[in-house]
Design a protein around this motif. Structure first.
Motif, PDB file in Angstrom:
ATOM      1  N   PHE A   3      -3.346   7.478  16.213  1.00 20.83           N
ATOM      2  CA  PHE A   3      -3.242   6.854  14.838  1.00 20.83           C
ATOM      3  C   PHE A   3      -3.947   7.938  14.092  1.00 20.83           C
ATOM      4  O   PHE A   3      -4.627   8.770  14.592  1.00 20.83           O
ATOM      5  CB  PHE A   3      -4.105   5.614  14.708  1.00 20.83           C
ATOM      6  N   SER A   4      -3.700   7.939  12.686  1.00 19.96           N
ATOM      7  CA  SER A   4      -4.411   8.542  11.551  1.00 19.96           C
ATOM      8  C   SER A   4      -4.347   7.465  10.339  1.00 19.96           C
ATOM      9  O   SER A   4      -3.426   7.072  10.054  1.00 19.96           O
ATOM     10  CB  SER A   4      -3.685   9.873  10.755  1.00 19.96           C
ATOM     11  N   CYS A   5      -5.815   7.309   9.890  1.00 23.33           N
ATOM     12  CA  CYS A   5      -6.058   6.520   8.934  1.00 23.33           C
ATOM     13  C   CYS A   5      -6.505   7.411   7.382  1.00 23.33           C
ATOM     14  O   CYS A   5      -7.005   6.976   6.677  1.00 23.33           O
ATOM     15  CB  CYS A   5      -7.212   5.717   9.144  1.00 23.33           C
ATOM     16  N   SER A   6      -6.008   8.554   7.602  1.00 22.06           N
ATOM     17  CA  SER A   6      -6.369   9.657   6.321  1.00 22.06           C
ATOM     18  C   SER A   6      -5.295   9.540   5.377  1.00 22.06           C
ATOM     19  O   SER A   6      -4.088   9.868   5.513  1.00 22.06           O
ATOM     20  CB  SER A   6      -6.410  11.136   7.063  1.00 22.06           C
ATOM     21  N   LEU A   9      -6.144   6.540  20.657  1.00 25.18           N
ATOM     22  CA  LEU A   9      -6.965   7.425  19.820  1.00 25.18           C
ATOM     23  C   LEU A   9      -6.682   7.129  18.276  1.00 25.18           C
ATOM     24  O   LEU A   9      -5.674   7.161  17.574  1.00 25.18           O
ATOM     25  CB  LEU A   9      -6.019   8.830  19.880  1.00 25.18           C
ATOM     26  N   ASP A  10      -7.927   6.620  17.949  1.00 23.22           N
ATOM     27  CA  ASP A  10      -8.072   5.754  16.703  1.00 23.22           C
ATOM     28  C   ASP A  10      -9.286   6.408  15.874  1.00 23.22           C
ATOM     29  O   ASP A  10     -10.118   5.626  15.789  1.00 23.22           O
ATOM     30  CB  ASP A  10      -8.105   4.370  16.668  1.00 23.22           C
ATOM     31  N   PRO A  11      -9.313   7.767  15.556  1.00 23.82           N
ATOM     32  CA  PRO A  11     -10.297   8.338  15.056  1.00 23.82           C
ATOM     33  C   PRO A  11     -10.709   7.990  13.677  1.00 23.82           C
ATOM     34  O   PRO A  11      -9.639   7.321  12.849  1.00 23.82           O
ATOM     35  CB  PRO A  11     -10.146   9.808  14.834  1.00 23.82           C
ATOM     36  N   LYS A  29      -1.148   5.425   9.709  1.00 19.90           N
ATOM     37  CA  LYS A  29      -0.001   5.732  10.503  1.00 19.90           C
ATOM     38  C   LYS A  29      -0.251   5.946  11.874  1.00 19.90           C
ATOM     39  O   LYS A  29      -1.483   6.209  12.476  1.00 19.90           O
ATOM     40  CB  LYS A  29       0.458   7.411  10.232  1.00 19.90           C
ATOM     41  N   GLY A  30       0.971   5.546  12.630  1.00 22.94           N
ATOM     42  CA  GLY A  30       0.644   5.303  13.984  1.00 22.94           C
ATOM     43  C   GLY A  30       1.920   5.569  15.034  1.00 22.94           C
ATOM     44  O   GLY A  30       2.766   5.257  14.448  1.00 22.94           O
ATOM     45  N   LEU A  31       1.659   6.188  16.150  1.00 26.10           N
ATOM     46  CA  LEU A  31       2.778   6.219  17.046  1.00 26.10           C
ATOM     47  C   LEU A  31       2.320   5.720  18.190  1.00 26.10           C
ATOM     48  O   LEU A  31       1.249   5.883  18.877  1.00 26.10           O
ATOM     49  CB  LEU A  31       3.057   7.790  17.128  1.00 26.10           C
TER      50      LEU A  31
END
Length: 416
Positions: free
Chosen positions: A358-361, A319-321, A409-411
């Motif tokens: 992931f979150s790139c916010s 999940l890489d939105p 951020k990613g897990l």
């Protein structure tokens, strides 16, 4: 004029020019006690901290910043908005060709030290990462000798030709072209009507190599600079988990995670993106690396709709939105979006499955993102363990005085 007069004028001229330059400099003065963040080397001045301006500075101008006692603090680019000045230097120095060369050379030396330059197995990397390289408002990505330049401030837009020339001087052999791509990154209020164009050279090949894999990069019309270089090390990690697994790559864009999963030995790989152009690029990149390989399929569909209707066939999901929150005002909705997205993945993934999420916010910090993923797991009732906590690679450095620069951020979690 007598010889004495000429001699006197000759010696007086540099002083006169210096005095003229100083008297005509544009200046910003802060309110009392508003200089503390600059004393801690934070690279932004907020509009609410400003008491007055001298010299009628306009957006994009270089300004000197002073405290309320008229003591020099920093020099930076003036801009309209909440962030009123982006700091370029905490020394009282001219922002000229030599300044750009010095900063760009330092950025290049860092990437050379990381082993990213002049390497046959990798010709794509981030050369300049804004505040992380003490050049706020500037992003430069390298793809096989082409520098893709994005200005996020008017000041960097104004200086684009100087920056391009300085780049050529410090990379005379490696650099073949500079493509300026800022039509969607410049502040809209500036109304510059900037056009994407080559500042140096012209388009040559557009195949980038990353860890010996090939990717066709559309830096002229694609998202951002054409490729998400910041996931390079996370893609390599996914490759190690892919063997024997069925992989779903959501928000695939150009299929980076999909290509690595294929090389890692996945039994099948499905790529999903709402953009038909992205799916076209993904299929091209799969073919570049794995021609006639039947393990891969791509779907141009809305991510949430696909997750709602997909079968429970996947045991590795990515999940890489795109950024759900561009600013703090959108934070609540963004966290709800991350929770819903991850809950759906937790609901559908096979027992023993692995989720890369992931979150790139930039507006979402590590703890908030982790809480959103925790809430999603609790909502579905699955047992979940964290295997890795991920971030951006070293060519996307974080200025220690600017923690906001840690945007990715990613897990990686294991789901029973």
């Amino acid at each position: 004029m007598c010889l004495l007069d000429q001699s006197f004028t000759f010696y007086l001229l540099p002083f006169t020019l210096h005095l003229f330059f100083y008297m005509n400099k544009k200046k910003i003065f802060l309110k009392p006690k508003k200089e503390e963040s600059l004393k801690r080397f934070h690279p932004w001045v907020f509009s609410g901290a400003i008491a007055k301006a001298e010299g009628a500075p306009e957006e994009g101008d270089v300004v000197d910043v002073f405290d309320s006692g008229k003591n020099f603090l920093a020099v930076g680019h003036c801009q309209i908005g909440t962030i009123a000045v982006r700091i370029l230097s905490f020394d009282q120095e001219p922002i000229d060709k030599e300044f750009w060369k010095k900063r760009l050379k330092a950025a290049y030396q860092l990437r050379t030290g990381l082993g990213l330059t002049k390497r046959e197995t990798n010709n794509s990397y981030r050369l300049v990462h804004g505040e992380g390289d003490f050049l706020p408002g500037l992003i430069i990505d390298m793809y096989d000798g082409t520098a893709v330049f994005q200005a996020h401030s008017v000041g960097m837009h104004v200086s684009r030709q100087e920056i391009a020339a300085a780049l050529k001087e410090i990379m005379p052999e490696e650099l073949h072209a500079v493509f300026y791509k800022s039509d969607n990154t410049l502040p809209y209020k500036a109304d510059l009507k900037s056009e994407n164009q080559y500042l140096l050279g012209k388009k040559a090949g557009n195949i980038a190599i990353e860890n010996s894999l090939k990717f066709r990069i559309d830096w002229e019309k694609g998202q951002k600079t054409g490729f998400f270089i910041d996931q390079r090390e996370n893609r390599a990690l996914l490759e190690k988990y892919a063997a024997g697994r069925s992989v779903l790559n959501m928000f695939c864009y150009t299929g980076g995670f999909s290509v690595y999963a294929m090389r890692g030995g996945a039994t099948l790989v499905h790529s999903v993106d709402s953009s038909a152009k992205a799916i076209e690029l993904t299929n091209e990149n799969i073919t570049l690396n794995f021609p006639n390989d039947k393990r891969h399929k791509a779907f141009a569909e809305d991510a949430f709709k696909y997750l709602d209707t997909m079968p429970d066939d996947y045991d590795l999901i990515v999940l890489d939105p795109p950024a759900f929150a561009k600013h703090k005002d959108a934070l609540r909705n963004a966290l709800n979006g991350y929770r819903k997205l991850n809950a759906k993945a937790f609901e559908k993934i096979k027992p023993g499955g692995i989720l890369f999420t992931f979150s790139c916010s930039q507006a979402v910090d590590k703890q908030q993102f982790r809480l959103a993923v925790f809430s999603a797991a609790a909502q579905v009732g699955r047992k979940v363990r964290i295997l890795h906590q991920l971030t951006q690679p070293a060519d996307h450095p974080v200025n220690i005085y600017h923690p906001e620069g840690e945007y990715l951020k990613g897990l990686v979690v294991y789901v029973e």
